[in-house]
Design an enzyme around this catalytic site. Structure first.
Site, PDB file in Angstrom:
ATOM      1  N   ARG A 214     -13.618  -7.824  -1.134  1.00 37.06           N
ATOM      2  CA  ARG A 214     -12.583  -7.178  -0.055  1.00 37.06           C
ATOM      3  C   ARG A 214     -12.304  -5.901  -0.355  1.00 37.06           C
ATOM      4  O   ARG A 214     -11.966  -5.819  -0.900  1.00 37.06           O
ATOM      5  CB  ARG A 214     -12.020  -8.834  -0.311  1.00 37.06           C
ATOM      6  CG  ARG A 214     -10.301  -7.982   1.557  1.00 37.06           C
ATOM      7  CD  ARG A 214      -9.627  -7.525   1.708  1.00 37.06           C
ATOM      8  NE  ARG A 214      -9.135  -7.366   2.457  1.00 37.06           N
ATOM      9  CZ  ARG A 214      -7.455  -6.543   2.108  1.00 37.06           C
ATOM     10  NH1 ARG A 214      -7.526  -5.374   1.548  1.00 37.06           N
ATOM     11  NH2 ARG A 214      -6.989  -6.438   3.403  1.00 37.06           N
ATOM     12  N   VAL A 215     -12.662  -5.776   1.412  1.00 36.67           N
ATOM     13  CA  VAL A 215     -12.063  -4.255   1.572  1.00 36.67           C
ATOM     14  C   VAL A 215     -11.574  -3.764   2.618  1.00 36.67           C
ATOM     15  O   VAL A 215     -12.003  -4.407   3.050  1.00 36.67           O
ATOM     16  CB  VAL A 215     -13.167  -2.873   1.092  1.00 36.67           C
ATOM     17  CG1 VAL A 215     -12.409  -2.056   1.968  1.00 36.67           C
ATOM     18  CG2 VAL A 215     -13.960  -3.106   0.200  1.00 36.67           C
ATOM     19  N   GLY A 216      -9.821  -3.304   2.481  1.00 37.40           N
ATOM     20  CA  GLY A 216      -9.279  -3.265   4.160  1.00 37.40           C
ATOM     21  C   GLY A 216      -9.260  -2.772   3.933  1.00 37.40           C
ATOM     22  O   GLY A 216     -10.145  -1.162   4.215  1.00 37.40           O
ATOM     23  N   ASP A 217      -8.375  -1.154   5.195  1.00 39.10           N
ATOM     24  CA  ASP A 217      -8.969  -0.595   6.113  1.00 39.10           C
ATOM     25  C   ASP A 217      -8.239   0.682   5.200  1.00 39.10           C
ATOM     26  O   ASP A 217      -8.506   2.182   5.681  1.00 39.10           O
ATOM     27  CB  ASP A 217      -7.412  -0.870   6.727  1.00 39.10           C
ATOM     28  CG  ASP A 217      -6.179  -0.007   5.907  1.00 39.10           C
ATOM     29  OD1 ASP A 217      -5.862  -1.592   5.700  1.00 39.10           O
ATOM     30  OD2 ASP A 217      -4.801   0.338   6.413  1.00 39.10           O
TER      31      ASP A 217
ATOM     32  N   THR B 271       1.090  -1.192  -0.591  1.00 39.55           N
ATOM     33  CA  THR B 271       0.187  -0.180  -0.292  1.00 39.55           C
ATOM     34  C   THR B 271       1.108   1.312  -0.158  1.00 39.55           C
ATOM     35  O   THR B 271       1.888   1.518   0.616  1.00 39.55           O
ATOM     36  CB  THR B 271      -0.639   0.340   1.454  1.00 39.55           C
ATOM     37  OG1 THR B 271      -1.581  -1.117   1.029  1.00 39.55           O
ATOM     38  CG2 THR B 271      -1.687   0.800   1.270  1.00 39.55           C
TER      39      THR B 271
ATOM     40  N   GLY C 142      -5.191  -4.967   6.686  1.00 44.47           N
ATOM     41  CA  GLY C 142      -5.947  -4.256   6.636  1.00 44.47           C
ATOM     42  C   GLY C 142      -7.031  -4.729   7.460  1.00 44.47           C
ATOM     43  O   GLY C 142      -7.225  -4.340   8.615  1.00 44.47           O
TER      44      GLY C 142
ATOM     45  N   THR D 221       0.139   1.168   6.490  1.00 43.40           N
ATOM     46  CA  THR D 221       0.545  -0.042   5.503  1.00 43.40           C
ATOM     47  C   THR D 221       0.432  -1.463   6.568  1.00 43.40           C
ATOM     48  O   THR D 221       0.437  -1.110   7.281  1.00 43.40           O
ATOM     49  CB  THR D 221       1.742   0.248   4.565  1.00 43.40           C
ATOM     50  OG1 THR D 221       1.540  -0.578   3.677  1.00 43.40           O
ATOM     51  CG2 THR D 221       2.755   0.464   4.763  1.00 43.40           C
ATOM     52  N   GLY D 222      -0.421  -2.354   5.488  1.00 50.26           N
ATOM     53  CA  GLY D 222      -0.195  -3.450   5.947  1.00 50.26           C
ATOM     54  C   GLY D 222      -1.684  -4.664   6.363  1.00 50.26           C
ATOM     55  O   GLY D 222      -2.102  -4.321   5.220  1.00 50.26           O
TER      56      GLY D 222
HETATM   57  N1  GLY Z   1      -3.784  -1.773   4.331  1.00 43.37           N
HETATM   58  C1  GLY Z   1      -4.560  -2.938   2.892  1.00 43.37           C
HETATM   59  C2  GLY Z   1      -5.161  -3.755   2.530  1.00 43.37           C
HETATM   60  O1  GLY Z   1      -5.200  -4.415   3.442  1.00 43.37           O
HETATM   61  O2  GLY Z   1      -5.974  -3.758   1.714  1.00 43.37           O
END
Ligand code: GLY
Length: 275
Positions: free
Chosen positions: A171-174, A143, A197, A194-195
């Site tokens: 799927r959606v992350g942070d 990210t 999510g 970053t990381g």
């Molecule tokens: N940090 C990005 C994600 O997990 O989508």
């Protein structure tokens, strides 16, 4: 980090710094810096975004400024080079904070955001196969993000991503979740994550770091404390950029490496993959 990635990061830092030096807002500096990383195709964002298990790139991005706590975000957006610009337009041109899916893509196209050259190729996996392949812990992050402080004392944060490896379609992350992937408040600071999510969301990392700053902790102490909590409470993995309105900053990670850098206009930008 490859030498191309390092060169791209240095170039992006220089562009961001020169914008600030010429009086641009932190918001513009963050957006323009992230656009360079999205365009490069060298990171997991924009042209380089990972594909979901059905072969489609669905990207997330968000941006926030600390003066009036304005924020904009997009999730599961497809086919554009600059999701960060779509997020900024959501903030500036709508009464909303987050647009998702095909209607976020429609919004971006309405605003003529550049389209990716290679349109998605749909995969042929059955849904059952996708469920079997889905990763249980997000690897290979990449990210991109930025934080900036402008002359008026306003901080801003942004992030843009193609998600994680082996993720289910949808799927959606942070990254597009305000308070998780980014946060910015002139009373505390700006944070970009970053990381993995799924772990970052459960600890609401960006806002939690800002809360620690508000309790008088330094950028480094606040970042390390929250990342440690991420590890101990949810076995998480992440890296963070933190910047306060007084110019104190930290780059901290509990991953094995994190390609990142900073520049204050003196000498050459510092870029490393361990902090
Ligand atoms: N940090 C990005 C994600 O997990 O989508």
């Amino acid at each position: 980090m490859t030498s191309s990635q390092a060169a791209c990061l240095r170039g992006a830092l220089q562009v961001g710094y020169h914008l600030l030096d010429r009086g641009s807002s932190a918001l513009v500096a963050v957006e323009q810096t992230i656009r360079i990383l999205e365009r490069s195709g060298l990171f997991n964002a924009g042209n380089g975004a990972h594909r979901q298990l059905d072969g489609v790139r669905r990207m997330d991005a968000s941006i926030m400024e600390g003066e009036r706590l304005r924020a904009g975000a997009v999730a599961s957006i497809e086919g554009i080079v600059h999701p960060i610009t779509a997020a900024l337009l959501v903030m500036e041109e709508t009464a909303h904070v987050l647009l998702v899916g095909p209607l976020a893509t429609k919004f971006a196209k309405y605003h003529r955001i550049e389209l990716q050259k290679h349109q998605p190729t749909r995969g042929r996996l059955s849904y059952g196969s996708m469920l079997k392949q889905m990763t249980t812990k997000g690897d290979r992050h990449g990210t991109v993000g930025a934080v900036a402080l402008d002359r008026s004392g306003t901080v801003a944060a942004g992030a843009s991503t193609g998600g994680i490896d082996l993720m289910l379609p949808g799927r959606v992350g942070d990254t597009p979740i305000i308070g998780c992937g980014v946060y910015a408040d002139n009373e505390t600071g700006a944070v970009s994550m970053t990381g993995w999510g799924e772990s970052i969301m459960r600890v609401a990392v960006a806002k939690t770091i800002c809360d620690r700053l508000g309790q008088g902790k330094t950028a480094g102490t606040a970042a390390r404390w929250v990342l440690q909590k991420l590890v101990t409470r949810v076995n998480g993995s992440a890296g963070t950029l933190v910047l306060t309105p007084r110019g104190q900053f930290a780059i901290s990670h509990v991953t094995s490496h994190m390609a990142a850098g900073w520049w204050d206009g003196k000498g050459k930008p510092t870029v490393r993959d361990q902090f």
